[in-house]
Design a protein around this motif. Structure first.
Motif, PDB file in Angstrom:
ATOM      1  N   GLN A   1      30.939  79.757  61.600  1.00 11.09           N
ATOM      2  CA  GLN A   1      32.055  79.692  60.822  1.00 11.09           C
ATOM      3  C   GLN A   1      32.793  78.229  60.968  1.00 11.09           C
ATOM      4  OE1 GLN A   1      32.697  82.253  58.744  1.00 11.09           O
ATOM      5  NE2 GLN A   1      34.583  81.615  57.754  1.00 11.09           N
ATOM      6  N   VAL A   2      33.048  77.714  59.536  1.00 10.72           N
ATOM      7  CA  VAL A   2      33.735  76.417  59.623  1.00 10.72           C
ATOM      8  C   VAL A   2      35.200  76.300  58.712  1.00 10.72           C
ATOM      9  CG1 VAL A   2      33.737  74.053  58.920  1.00 10.72           C
ATOM     10  CG2 VAL A   2      31.502  74.999  59.897  1.00 10.72           C
ATOM     11  N   GLN A   3      36.159  76.194  59.503  1.00  6.53           N
ATOM     12  CA  GLN A   3      37.528  76.333  58.476  1.00  6.53           C
ATOM     13  C   GLN A   3      37.593  74.555  58.408  1.00  6.53           C
ATOM     14  OE1 GLN A   3      37.456  77.556  61.723  1.00  6.53           O
ATOM     15  NE2 GLN A   3      36.602  79.431  60.809  1.00  6.53           N
ATOM     16  N   LEU A   4      38.230  74.498  57.132  1.00  7.88           N
ATOM     17  CA  LEU A   4      38.471  73.068  56.545  1.00  7.88           C
ATOM     18  C   LEU A   4      39.631  72.938  56.082  1.00  7.88           C
ATOM     19  CD1 LEU A   4      35.212  72.718  54.470  1.00  7.88           C
ATOM     20  CD2 LEU A   4      35.481  71.933  56.837  1.00  7.88           C
ATOM     21  N   VAL A   5      40.397  71.807  56.177  1.00 11.50           N
ATOM     22  CA  VAL A   5      41.861  71.709  55.697  1.00 11.50           C
ATOM     23  C   VAL A   5      41.785  70.340  55.450  1.00 11.50           C
ATOM     24  CG1 VAL A   5      44.192  71.666  56.468  1.00 11.50           C
ATOM     25  CG2 VAL A   5      42.840  73.371  57.430  1.00 11.50           C
ATOM     26  N   GLU A   6      42.308  69.971  54.034  1.00 15.27           N
ATOM     27  CA  GLU A   6      42.277  68.751  53.609  1.00 15.27           C
ATOM     28  C   GLU A   6      43.801  68.188  53.386  1.00 15.27           C
ATOM     29  OE1 GLU A   6      39.534  70.930  50.776  1.00 15.27           O
ATOM     30  OE2 GLU A   6      41.351  71.305  51.940  1.00 15.27           O
ATOM     31  N   SER A   7      44.167  66.862  53.376  1.00 16.05           N
ATOM     32  CA  SER A   7      45.382  66.088  53.278  1.00 16.05           C
ATOM     33  C   SER A   7      45.004  64.892  52.827  1.00 16.05           C
ATOM     34  CB  SER A   7      46.083  66.285  54.737  1.00 16.05           C
ATOM     35  OG  SER A   7      45.093  65.472  55.618  1.00 16.05           O
ATOM     36  N   GLY A   8      46.152  64.223  52.582  1.00 10.19           N
ATOM     37  CA  GLY A   8      46.389  63.062  52.093  1.00 10.19           C
ATOM     38  C   GLY A   8      46.408  62.651  50.458  1.00 10.19           C
ATOM     39  N   VAL A  32      26.200  69.310  60.857  1.00 11.39           N
ATOM     40  CA  VAL A  32      26.459  69.899  59.685  1.00 11.39           C
ATOM     41  C   VAL A  32      26.798  68.482  58.835  1.00 11.39           C
ATOM     42  CG1 VAL A  32      27.841  71.064  57.995  1.00 11.39           C
ATOM     43  CG2 VAL A  32      27.083  72.049  60.319  1.00 11.39           C
ATOM     44  N   ALA A  33      26.148  68.476  57.500  1.00 13.36           N
ATOM     45  CA  ALA A  33      26.516  67.474  56.571  1.00 13.36           C
ATOM     46  C   ALA A  33      27.851  67.928  56.006  1.00 13.36           C
ATOM     47  CB  ALA A  33      25.493  67.379  55.592  1.00 13.36           C
ATOM     48  N   MET A  34      28.612  66.997  55.336  1.00 11.56           N
ATOM     49  CA  MET A  34      30.227  67.337  54.710  1.00 11.56           C
ATOM     50  C   MET A  34      29.974  66.562  53.282  1.00 11.56           C
ATOM     51  SD  MET A  34      31.663  69.097  57.081  1.00 11.56           S
ATOM     52  CE  MET A  34      33.342  69.070  56.329  1.00 11.56           C
ATOM     53  N   CYS A  96      37.190  69.584  50.220  1.00 12.45           N
ATOM     54  CA  CYS A  96      36.014  69.225  51.299  1.00 12.45           C
ATOM     55  C   CYS A  96      35.333  70.247  51.431  1.00 12.45           C
ATOM     56  CB  CYS A  96      36.850  69.150  52.747  1.00 12.45           C
ATOM     57  SG  CYS A  96      35.929  68.757  54.041  1.00 12.45           S
ATOM     58  N   ALA A  97      34.130  70.347  51.610  1.00 17.65           N
ATOM     59  CA  ALA A  97      33.043  71.348  51.831  1.00 17.65           C
ATOM     60  C   ALA A  97      32.013  71.123  52.839  1.00 17.65           C
ATOM     61  CB  ALA A  97      32.533  71.632  50.454  1.00 17.65           C
ATOM     62  N   ALA A  98      31.355  72.186  53.276  1.00 11.74           N
ATOM     63  CA  ALA A  98      30.397  72.235  54.206  1.00 11.74           C
ATOM     64  C   ALA A  98      29.199  73.227  53.796  1.00 11.74           C
ATOM     65  CB  ALA A  98      30.842  72.382  55.449  1.00 11.74           C
ATOM     66  N   PRO A  99      28.121  72.902  53.921  1.00 14.86           N
ATOM     67  CA  PRO A  99      26.951  73.771  53.932  1.00 14.86           C
ATOM     68  C   PRO A  99      26.593  74.815  55.059  1.00 14.86           C
ATOM     69  CG  PRO A  99      26.017  71.770  54.604  1.00 14.86           C
ATOM     70  CD  PRO A  99      27.516  71.573  54.644  1.00 14.86           C
ATOM     71  N   ASP A 100      25.456  75.261  55.066  1.00 12.78           N
ATOM     72  CA  ASP A 100      25.247  76.080  55.953  1.00 12.78           C
ATOM     73  C   ASP A 100      24.650  75.264  57.263  1.00 12.78           C
ATOM     74  OD1 ASP A 100      23.991  79.047  54.098  1.00 12.78           O
ATOM     75  OD2 ASP A 100      25.679  78.975  55.337  1.00 12.78           O
ATOM     76  N   PRO A 101      24.717  75.486  58.488  1.00 13.20           N
ATOM     77  CA  PRO A 101      24.256  74.738  59.465  1.00 13.20           C
ATOM     78  C   PRO A 101      22.697  74.386  59.147  1.00 13.20           C
ATOM     79  CG  PRO A 101      25.697  76.331  60.618  1.00 13.20           C
ATOM     80  CD  PRO A 101      25.588  76.660  58.927  1.00 13.20           C
ATOM     81  N   GLY A 102      22.342  73.132  59.255  1.00 10.06           N
ATOM     82  CA  GLY A 102      21.005  72.791  59.250  1.00 10.06           C
ATOM     83  C   GLY A 102      20.510  72.602  57.749  1.00 10.06           C
ATOM     84  N   ALA A 103      21.229  72.679  56.884  1.00 17.79           N
ATOM     85  CA  ALA A 103      21.098  72.299  55.393  1.00 17.79           C
ATOM     86  C   ALA A 103      20.815  70.820  55.161  1.00 17.79           C
ATOM     87  CB  ALA A 103      22.100  72.847  54.646  1.00 17.79           C
ATOM     88  N   PRO A 104      19.959  70.390  54.624  1.00 18.39           N
ATOM     89  CA  PRO A 104      19.889  68.831  54.179  1.00 18.39           C
ATOM     90  C   PRO A 104      20.977  68.228  53.639  1.00 18.39           C
ATOM     91  CG  PRO A 104      17.923  70.182  53.492  1.00 18.39           C
ATOM     92  CD  PRO A 104      18.919  70.930  53.913  1.00 18.39           C
ATOM     93  N   THR A 105      21.435  66.970  54.005  1.00 20.36           N
ATOM     94  CA  THR A 105      22.415  66.429  53.198  1.00 20.36           C
ATOM     95  C   THR A 105      22.657  66.315  51.782  1.00 20.36           C
ATOM     96  OG1 THR A 105      22.671  64.987  55.128  1.00 20.36           O
ATOM     97  CG2 THR A 105      23.785  64.233  53.129  1.00 20.36           C
ATOM     98  N   ARG A 115      28.598  75.956  51.430  1.00 17.77           N
ATOM     99  CA  ARG A 115      28.897  77.459  52.037  1.00 17.77           C
ATOM    100  C   ARG A 115      30.553  77.690  52.274  1.00 17.77           C
ATOM    101  NH1 ARG A 115      26.463  81.255  55.190  1.00 17.77           N
ATOM    102  NH2 ARG A 115      28.104  82.995  55.529  1.00 17.77           N
ATOM    103  N   TYR A 116      31.264  76.552  52.796  1.00 18.51           N
ATOM    104  CA  TYR A 116      32.558  76.645  53.046  1.00 18.51           C
ATOM    105  C   TYR A 116      33.482  75.866  52.301  1.00 18.51           C
ATOM    106  CZ  TYR A 116      30.199  78.942  57.254  1.00 18.51           C
ATOM    107  OH  TYR A 116      29.372  79.531  57.838  1.00 18.51           O
TER     108      TYR A 116
END
Length: 127
Positions: A1-8, A32-34, A96-105, A115-116
């Protein structure tokens, strides 16, 4: 599980700059790629930029190439989006987003690859 918080996000005049940050938490951030996406009113959410875990591989949408720079600080588990020479058409909510762990960039160049998601931060560029 990944939690993401944007700012700026904020209001800036055309030609100005902003730097967005995305703070990630959760043990699966490692390796993880982002990516960053954006959604303007009445439009589909679109890809903006992506970065590999090492930072050695990046992808950009044609509309932001040579103006935006994605980077990351893995020690701080934070991803950044430096936006220069902003235009009114850059106005959108940025996610901001992230894929499943191990997913290619490259997976992060497509909305379906994420995914997140963070909650988003508003960027408004006035003319």
């Amino acid at each position: 599980q990944v939690q993401l918080v944007e700012s700026g996000g904020g209001l800036v005049q055309a030609g100005g700059s902003l730097r967005l940050s995305c703070a990630a938490s959760g043990r699966t951030f490692s390796g993880v790629a982002m990516g960053w996406f954006r959604q303007a009113p009445g439009k589909e959410r679109e890809f903006v930029a992506a970065i590999s875990w090492s930072g050695g591989t990046t992808y950009y949408a044609d509309s932001v190439k040579n103006r935006f720079t994605i980077s990351r600080d893995n020690a701080k588990t934070t991803v950044y989006l430096q936006m220069n020479s902003l235009k009114p058409e850059d106005t959108a909510v940025y996610y901001c987003a992230a894929p499943d762990p191990g997913a290619p960039t490259a997976t992060m160049t497509r909305r379906a690859g994420a995914r997140y998601w963070g909650q988003g931060t508003q960027v408004t560029v006035s003319s």
